[in-house]
Every structure is written in C-alpha cells, then in structure tokens.
Design a protein around this motif. Structure first.
Motif, PDB file in Angstrom:
ATOM      1  N   SER B 271      22.362  49.984  34.639  1.00 51.80           N
ATOM      2  CA  SER B 271      22.628  51.079  35.568  1.00 51.80           C
ATOM      3  C   SER B 271      21.340  51.429  36.291  1.00 51.80           C
ATOM      4  O   SER B 271      20.278  51.482  35.670  1.00 51.80           O
ATOM      5  CB  SER B 271      23.106  52.333  34.821  1.00 51.80           C
ATOM      6  OG  SER B 271      24.189  52.025  33.984  1.00 51.80           O
ATOM      7  N   PHE B 272      21.429  51.619  37.577  1.00 50.04           N
ATOM      8  CA  PHE B 272      20.264  52.125  38.309  1.00 50.04           C
ATOM      9  C   PHE B 272      20.692  52.574  39.692  1.00 50.04           C
ATOM     10  O   PHE B 272      21.821  52.334  40.121  1.00 50.04           O
ATOM     11  CB  PHE B 272      19.148  51.081  38.392  1.00 50.04           C
ATOM     12  CG  PHE B 272      19.500  49.831  39.149  1.00 50.04           C
ATOM     13  CD1 PHE B 272      19.325  49.747  40.523  1.00 50.04           C
ATOM     14  CD2 PHE B 272      20.003  48.710  38.479  1.00 50.04           C
ATOM     15  CE1 PHE B 272      19.644  48.590  41.215  1.00 50.04           C
ATOM     16  CE2 PHE B 272      20.326  47.551  39.174  1.00 50.04           C
ATOM     17  CZ  PHE B 272      20.150  47.497  40.546  1.00 50.04           C
ATOM     18  N   LEU B 280      12.358  48.790  45.096  1.00 48.64           N
ATOM     19  CA  LEU B 280      12.569  48.835  43.653  1.00 48.64           C
ATOM     20  C   LEU B 280      12.370  47.430  43.116  1.00 48.64           C
ATOM     21  O   LEU B 280      12.966  46.475  43.598  1.00 48.64           O
ATOM     22  CB  LEU B 280      13.991  49.320  43.346  1.00 48.64           C
ATOM     23  CG  LEU B 280      14.405  49.299  41.877  1.00 48.64           C
ATOM     24  CD1 LEU B 280      13.542  50.231  41.048  1.00 48.64           C
ATOM     25  CD2 LEU B 280      15.874  49.670  41.730  1.00 48.64           C
ATOM     26  N   SER B 281      11.502  47.321  42.123  1.00 45.66           N
ATOM     27  CA  SER B 281      11.226  46.000  41.570  1.00 45.66           C
ATOM     28  C   SER B 281      11.925  45.844  40.232  1.00 45.66           C
ATOM     29  O   SER B 281      12.112  46.823  39.516  1.00 45.66           O
ATOM     30  CB  SER B 281       9.719  45.832  41.403  1.00 45.66           C
ATOM     31  OG  SER B 281       9.435  44.517  41.042  1.00 45.66           O
ATOM     32  N   ARG B 462       8.962  51.726  42.393  1.00 43.39           N
ATOM     33  CA  ARG B 462       9.480  51.979  41.063  1.00 43.39           C
ATOM     34  C   ARG B 462       9.787  50.618  40.459  1.00 43.39           C
ATOM     35  O   ARG B 462      10.123  49.675  41.184  1.00 43.39           O
ATOM     36  CB  ARG B 462      10.797  52.777  41.197  1.00 43.39           C
ATOM     37  CG  ARG B 462      11.275  53.527  40.021  1.00 43.39           C
ATOM     38  CD  ARG B 462      12.116  54.732  40.502  1.00 43.39           C
ATOM     39  NE  ARG B 462      13.273  54.313  41.270  1.00 43.39           N
ATOM     40  CZ  ARG B 462      14.452  53.974  40.736  1.00 43.39           C
ATOM     41  NH1 ARG B 462      14.631  54.004  39.437  1.00 43.39           N
ATOM     42  NH2 ARG B 462      15.455  53.609  41.497  1.00 43.39           N
ATOM     43  N   VAL B 463       9.657  50.506  39.166  1.00 39.37           N
ATOM     44  CA  VAL B 463       9.980  49.220  38.549  1.00 39.37           C
ATOM     45  C   VAL B 463      10.957  49.405  37.389  1.00 39.37           C
ATOM     46  O   VAL B 463      10.826  50.319  36.591  1.00 39.37           O
ATOM     47  CB  VAL B 463       8.716  48.456  38.092  1.00 39.37           C
ATOM     48  CG1 VAL B 463       7.937  49.249  37.052  1.00 39.37           C
ATOM     49  CG2 VAL B 463       9.066  47.075  37.557  1.00 39.37           C
ATOM     50  N   LEU B 464      11.968  48.548  37.370  1.00 36.28           N
ATOM     51  CA  LEU B 464      12.858  48.466  36.223  1.00 36.28           C
ATOM     52  C   LEU B 464      12.401  47.267  35.416  1.00 36.28           C
ATOM     53  O   LEU B 464      12.142  46.215  35.970  1.00 36.28           O
ATOM     54  CB  LEU B 464      14.303  48.212  36.667  1.00 36.28           C
ATOM     55  CG  LEU B 464      14.950  49.214  37.592  1.00 36.28           C
ATOM     56  CD1 LEU B 464      16.313  48.693  38.024  1.00 36.28           C
ATOM     57  CD2 LEU B 464      15.094  50.557  36.895  1.00 36.28           C
ATOM     58  N   VAL B 465      12.288  47.460  34.105  1.00 31.49           N
ATOM     59  CA  VAL B 465      11.884  46.329  33.280  1.00 31.49           C
ATOM     60  C   VAL B 465      13.092  45.867  32.483  1.00 31.49           C
ATOM     61  O   VAL B 465      13.802  46.680  31.902  1.00 31.49           O
ATOM     62  CB  VAL B 465      10.738  46.721  32.327  1.00 31.49           C
ATOM     63  CG1 VAL B 465      10.219  45.481  31.608  1.00 31.49           C
ATOM     64  CG2 VAL B 465       9.613  47.392  33.097  1.00 31.49           C
ATOM     65  N   ALA B 473      13.094  49.864  30.651  1.00 35.51           N
ATOM     66  CA  ALA B 473      12.237  50.936  31.173  1.00 35.51           C
ATOM     67  C   ALA B 473      12.456  51.099  32.667  1.00 35.51           C
ATOM     68  O   ALA B 473      12.867  50.171  33.362  1.00 35.51           O
ATOM     69  CB  ALA B 473      10.768  50.616  30.911  1.00 35.51           C
ATOM     70  N   ASP B 474      12.194  52.301  33.139  1.00 31.35           N
ATOM     71  CA  ASP B 474      12.278  52.623  34.562  1.00 31.35           C
ATOM     72  C   ASP B 474      10.998  53.400  34.867  1.00 31.35           C
ATOM     73  O   ASP B 474      10.856  54.554  34.478  1.00 31.35           O
ATOM     74  CB  ASP B 474      13.535  53.465  34.806  1.00 31.35           C
ATOM     75  CG  ASP B 474      13.696  53.833  36.272  1.00 31.35           C
ATOM     76  OD1 ASP B 474      12.728  53.695  37.053  1.00 31.35           O
ATOM     77  OD2 ASP B 474      14.796  54.278  36.635  1.00 31.35           O
TER      78      ASP B 474
END
Lengths: 314, 500
Positions: B271-272, B280-281, B462-465, B473-474
């Motif tokens: 979800s994001f 967004l990465s 922002r980065v989503l891992v 992580a966000d």
C-alpha cells in the motif's frame, strides 16, 4: 526494415532481384522461348496462387509465426464453396461464404496461438491435419464438380482483363493493397513491432494477441482467394488441393529475404521470391529437366539463397 | 603484464580508437572508464582477440602478440566475463564450468561426471561458494553465476580477467561477495580489468584507473591520488557540476493510491500513495518484488487482489494498453528486451507508444511521425545520426533516452521508471535526472525503482523499501541514509536490531 538503416540491408533487398534476373537469363540462353510474352503471362498466372498465399505468409512470418495449415485451409474453403455452388446456392454468395470461412479458419489458428499460447508450428501442424480431415469428410474424398456457369466464377480463374489473366490482376491488386498496409498503416507497423520484440510491443500498449489473430485471419482469407482461383481454373474442387502449398509459400517468403524470426522483411521480396519459384518451375520444364530432378534444383536454389543471405548478415 | 601502445581501430572509416595506451600490472585491479561510446569495449575486444587492431602493439608478459581469435587470447591467459553472462541455465553448474573442455575417458566422449563434479565443488569452495555442482545453473542467483564465470576463467588458468559491468545486476551483498573474491584472487597474482560506470565501486575496489574519451586516451591515475570530480571531468571533458540537479517541484494532490496489493509469490500487502510532482523511489534488493509491483500497476501482470485509485477513482488496470490510455508510462528495466525493438529505427521506436497521435484512420502520417521524433530528440538531447538510425546502434544512454521518449509522447500523468540509469554513463545520467526533474516540476508523479542508493538519495522525495515482497519502510527525504535503506532492504525490523 523498410529500405533504410544501412548499405548492407539495401544489398540484402536487391539480392532477390539479382537472383531472379540471373535465373531468367540462364533459362533464356538455354531456351529463348522462355522470354516470349505468352510464356511469361503463363508464368505469372502459375505464380499467382502461390504468391497470394505467400503475401499472407509474409505477415504471419513478420510477427515471428508460421502457418503450415494454409494448404488445408485452401482445400477446405474450396470444397465448401464448390459444395454450396453445386447445391444451387447463389455463386457470388457461395464465394463470399468461402472467403469468410478462410478468414475464420485463419482466425482459429490465430486464437489458438495468441490466446492458447501454443507454438505456431505446432498449432498449425495440428490444424493442418484437422482442416484436411474436415475436407475429406465433407467431400467424402471425391472431387466436387458441376459448379454451374456463373460468369463471375468462371472469369476468376480463366478470364482476362485487358489481356492480362484475372488471377494475375488479382495478385497485383492484392499486392498493392498489402504493400500499402505494411508500409503506411499502424497495423503494418504493429506487425513489424510484434515480430521485432513482442514484449516491448505489449509494454508499449500494443495488443499483440489481436495483431496475431489478424495476420492469421488475413492469411486464411488470402488462401481462400487462392482457392477460388484454383477451383475456377479446374472447374472443380479437389479434396487433395493445396498439399505442400505451405512450403512453396514459406520458400517464397524466405527467398524474398524475410527473417523467419520475425520483425524484418518486406512483401516486395516475397513477390520476387514467388516469381523465382514460378520461373524455376516453368523454365526447368522448358529446358527439359525431368520433374523428379526439378525438385532437386528447386531445393538447391532455396538453400543457396538462404546460405548467401546468412553470409551477408554475419 | 599487458602493455598496449598506440592502438587504433576504425570501423568503415569511423575511427573508434585513436592511439590508445593501456598498461596492466600483475596483480592489480585496473578500472577502465569512459562514457558510452568512448571505446572501452572496443579496446577490450582488441585485447581479447575479438577484433584485430589497425595499428599499434600489444605485449603480454613482454612478448609481442597478435591475437586473431578469442581462443588465442584465452591461451595467453586473458579471459573476458561479459555483462550478459555466458551461463546455460538448464545445464548443471558443473556442466557449465566444464563446457567445451569436458573431461572424458580417453577419446570415447564418455563424460567423467563424478570427477568434474568433484573439481567443480573444490574450485567453487576456493572462491567461497558452497553449492551442489549438480544443481541447475538457473538455481543460482546472478551474483553466484558471476562467481561461476570467474571460476570458469580461473580453470583455464586465466591471469587477466576482464569484467564488463559485473555489478549491474547484483545486490549490495552480492557485490560485497564479488569484491571479496576479486581481492582474494588479486593476492594470488590475478589481474583484473574492471569496466563500470559506478564510481563508488571503482574507488573502493580498484588500484588504478585509465580513462578514455571519444576513442582517445585521456589519462591514467592511481585511485589513491585522484577524486570523483577529477575522473568525471576527465570522462566528460568538462565540469559536470552537481551529479543530481536541483528540482523545484511542488508536491500536489494524491495521484495514485494503492491499497493492499497482492500477487502470490511476488509481493503482498503493498500500500502506498504517490502525489503529483513527487518522486517516489522504491528501493530493495533484487527479487524483492519491486519490478513486479510496477508491472502490476501497468497492467502487464495480473494482481490477485488489492485496489488501485487513480485521481481518487477506483480503477482496474488489466492491460498495458489501458494503463497507457490512463496516462501511465512505464520505462522498463531492461531496455533491449522490454523497451526497444532494436531493429526498428529510432523514429519507429518513439512512435510505438504513440500510434494514435500520429495516425488517422489507421494511416500513419509521415509528417506527424517526424514531428514527434524531432520534438523528442530535441527535448531529450538524443544523439542520433538521424531518424533512420537503428536503435541497436545507439549507445546505452541514448537508447535509454529513446525509451523515455516513447513515454513522453503520451504526456504521462504518472511515469514509472525501472532502473532508469542502469548501464548509462555519468553525462547521460545527469541528463536523465534533469528530465525526471522537469517532469516532476510539471506535476507528473514519478515512481522510480532503483538499486543505486546514491541515486535514490539524490533524486527521491520519499523512498519505499521492499524486502521479500513487503514494504518494510517508508522514509522521507530528510531521514534517508544509505545505511537505513539497506537495513530495511535486508529485512531488518527495528533499527535497534543489528545489521546483517
């Protein structure tokens, strides 16, 4: 593709012309009768059936596919059309139904290949047998004749227009339309794209399945046109018609320089390829080569052409 | 070890190498750098006997040589590991290792499988890899396959190993492993030529560096005596300035909101939200499910469950065609297999996504097609010899720009970029970053998958891992660090837990 990119590919494009010219020269030297207008018309008429199928095969091969079932498609559409005509159905209506049937048989191939994800070789190997079997069932293994005397139908295979045999006119008109489609339309461009890189095409929002179904339908339609010409010429439909036609069509496409892996090639080459095969058939007869040995020569020419093509590309 | 002097080479009148020098000492790791098209690959192909030089001399261990085939170079101890690995996936690891020089009982052709498997095991153990030699090669990760390739080179007594972009497809941990192996071999006297665009790696691994530009030798430096800036300047021939250009975008409304996306075996519970003008990465290791998420968003792979909202409306994207019509673009990870029709001209490639715009009733308008091409070439600074140039003959950076150009034509509202600068040289990289910035400034929402952490840090808002199919992580820009991202990418829960 499309007469550009590099010198090498230009050379590749004119190679079939040179081959045709050489073969014609040799035959003319051995028997000058070959080059007479009446004989050349004869060659063109003989070529027209194979050429029509080979045009359709070009589209299929450009997408990276192959169709082995065209000969059977031709037989089945011929038989059904003839059967309808023999039973008194309006000839024009019967012929239109025949064309429709050809397109449907092609579409079935396309659907099996695109939606069923079956390799084209295997899928059409199977339908080749099925369509041939259906022809035999429908005709009970016997030729269908007594097709009436509809002028339109008779003209199709035997008539002339301005002194040119109607089959040749049909071939030329089909060629012009198909050339235009490949060169100028988005459909033509998508055919090249799907054959060049199917994944990239899909990821560019191209419906590759639909393109494939269309090209097989187109080939089926053209096989049906060829079958009408053949049926008209023979004034009957033979259950064994069209056997090995698929191989002559594939040979014409390959001789014309179209890559069997898809994405590269052109329909002009196919026309020349079909002419090479037609000239060989006719010319070898004229210079007295026995029909058994003719096959050896034809095969050798195809092999030679492909080998030369390899040399150039590597 | 190897000394190349005054090497020149031209192809059809086009000089691609002009009097280039290159020397390699025994037991050193020597980096070869330059922008795409600078002549690195050609130089290496001359060294390994694939091409013959027009002029110049090559000495190996003090003796002049004239290789006319790769086999001869191999005999002289030079082995090449190409970017595309030479692994046959269905054969076993041991079959791969002994491919072409299998051990047999005399001349019978009957294989000594047991013996080869034993040797394979030993060779790989030496390189720190404990694997079953009878497993199919496809069961190995790319990183381990690379080690198998090195083992192959060593088993023919290679003293010089040329590696072309070896880390492009590796995870950070695999890179560490590879470097360990390389360093261990260096101690045994093996020399390496290391071709890469990744500065960080070159500075941490290599001893010396040779730089080429436009087919010419620019200079040679000891790594310990040079800097990033100097190397970049030598490569591009000018000051490049900041590697990551400034961006002045205002982040707007939510463009895309996905909730609880699932695809069995690939990812779950993803979800994001992504806003207009936001970059967004998605970071993570190879196989973490990043590309799969992108493919599902683009309708290329089916979702098992989950909802996608685009502009606040629930949508069902089941084909790439639909995604495109909604204004979603997807610059794929692998430009050759998924992005381009390599036999097509540049113009034809650009047109591929834009048939609706350049045609009427199914007829392509040559004028409109050319206009689109001209606009894109100018906007992206694509360097071609003309619209008819085949895409396959472009450099990597220019190919990547063509793939981006395909999507700019549709005026995307959301652009997904999967590894947008992989295998692209520094100059072109910066240009691609500028394009991304420009798009973001225009309000395009950008979803950028990247394995290059400096790039993530430099570009993302922002980065989503992701780790093993889940978002772990966000992280907003001001909290991003490489360590933090790696921590979550490798599956670390809370930061207190020690890194693996």
């Amino acid at each position: 593709m499309q007469l550009k990119t590099s010198n090498q590919s230009v050379l590749q494009k004119i190679a079939p012309f040179i081959g045709l010219f050489l073969i014609m020269s040799i035959i003319t030297i051995l028997n000058p009768d070959f080059i007479s207008v009446s004989n050349l018309m004869n060659v063109l008429r003989q070529v027209s059936i194979n050429a029509l199928i080979a045009f359709g095969m070009t589209f299929v091969i450009l997408t990276g596919g192959i169709d082995l079932s065209v000969g059977s498609t031709l037989a089945l559409t011929g038989a059904v059309t003839a059967g309808l005509m023999a039973s008194g159905v309006d000839p024009i209506f019967a012929m239109l139904l025949g064309l429709l049937l050809g397109a449907v048989l092609g579409a079935i191939n396309g659907i099996i290949i695109a939606k069923g994800k079956v390799a084209p070789f295997i899928a059409t190997l199977a339908t080749m047998t099925i369509y041939r079997g259906l022809t035999l069932v429908y005709t009970d293994g016997r030729p269908i004749s007594g097709l009436g005397d509809s002028l339109t139908f008779q003209m199709l295979g035997k008539g002339y227009f301005l002194g040119i045999p109607i089959p040749v006119v049909t071939m030329i008109i089909s060629f012009a339309i198909l050339y235009f489609i490949l060169k100028k339309t988005t459909f033509g461009r998508r055919v090249y794209a799907v054959g060049g890189n199917e994944e990239a095409s899909i990821l560019s929002g191209i419906n590759a399945d639909r393109i494939k179904i269309y090209v097989y339908s187109l080939l089926g339609l053209l096989a049906a046109v060829a079958s009408l010409i053949l049926t008209s010429r023979l004034n009957s439909a033979q259950p064994t018609a069209g056997e090995m036609f698929e191989l002559d069509a594939i040979a014409a496409v390959v001789l014309g320089g179209t890559s069997l892996t898809g994405g590269r090639g052109w329909i002009v080459g196919t026309l020349i390829g079909a002419l090479i095969i037609g000239v060989l058939n006719n010319g070898l007869n004229l210079i007295g080569v026995t029909s058994f040995f003719q096959q050896v020569v034809k095969g050798a020419v195809i092999l030679l052409a492909v080998l030369l093509d390899r040399k150039k590309t590597t | 070890m190897i000394k190349m002097a005054d090497i020149s080479k031209s192809f059809s009148g086009n000089k691609v190498l002009k009097n280039v020098h290159f020397t390699l000492e025994k037991g050193e790791i020597h980096a070869l750098m330059g922008e795409n098209g600078a002549g690195k690959s050609t130089l290496m192909k001359v060294m390994s006997g694939i091409y013959t030089r027009d002029s110049g001399t090559i000495e190996v261990k003090g003796k002049k040589v004239n290789f006319t085939s790769p086999k001869q170079a191999e005999k002289a101890g030079i082995a090449v590991i190409h970017q595309e690995l030479n692994i046959l996936p269905h054969l076993s690891i041991s079959d791969n290792l002994f491919l072409g020089r299998e051990e047999t009982f005399g001349r019978t052709g009957i294989l000594k499988n047991k013996q080869m498997e034993k040797k394979t095991r030993q060779i790989l153990l030496d390189l720190g890899l404990d694997i079953n030699p009878t497993d199919p090669a496809s069961s190995l990760s790319v990183g381990k396959q690379q080690i198998v390739e090195i083992a192959k080179a060593l088993s023919v007594d290679a003293e010089v190993i040329i590696m072309d972009e070896p880390t492009a497809a590796l995870t950070d941990r695999e890179i560490d492993n590879l470097f360990k192996t390389i360093r261990a071999l260096q101690k045994r006297g093996v020399s390496f030529i290391y071709i890469s665009h990744r500065m960080e790696e070159i500075f941490s691994l290599c001893d010396r560096i040779t730089i080429l530009r436009d087919g010419e030798f620019v200079g040679e430096r000891k790594i310990s005596e040079t800097s990033f800036d100097e190397v970049v300047q030598m490569m591009v021939g000018r000051e490049l300035g900041e590697r990551y250009p400034e961006r002045n975008s205002t982040i707007g409304d939510i463009k895309l909101a996905v909730k609880d996306l699932n695809r069995t075996g690939c990812f779950e519970g993803v979800s994001f939200e992504l806003r207009k003008g936001e970059v967004l990465s998605i970071a993570g290791l190879m196989g973490a499910g990043r590309t799969e998420v992108a493919q599902s968003l683009f309708g290329y792979k089916k979702l098992d469950s989950g909802t996608i909202e685009f502009d606040g409306k629930k949508v069902n994207i089941d084909t790439p065609k639909k995604a495109k019509e909604m204004g979603i673009g997807y610059v794929t990870e692998d430009r050759k297999s998924e992005g381009l029709v390599v036999d097509f001209s540049v113009e034809e490639n650009v047109s591929m996504t834009n048939y609706a715009a350049i045609s009427k009733n199914g007829l392509i308008s040559k004028d409109k097609e050319r206009k689109l091409y001209d606009t894109m070439v100018q906007r992206l600074g694509i360097r071609t010899s003309g619209p008819d140039q085949a895409a396959k003959s472009l450099s990597g950076g220019n190919q990547q720009k063509v793939v981006i150009a395909k999507w700019l034509g549709i005026e995307p509202k959301l652009l997904i970029l999967d590894e947008p600068t992989r295998g692209v040289d520094v100059g072109a990289k910066k240009e691609i970053y500028s394009i991304i910035n420009e798009l973001a400034e225009r309000g395009v929402a950008i979803l950028m998958i990247s394995s290059e952490l400096p790039e993530v840090l430099g570009m993302a808002d922002r980065v989503l891992v992701m780790h093993e199919g889940k978002i772990t992580a966000d992280i907003p820009k001001h909290e991003m660090t490489q360590e933090r991202i790696m921590h979550f990418a490798t599956g670390g829960g809370k930061l207190a837990v020690e890194d693996q």
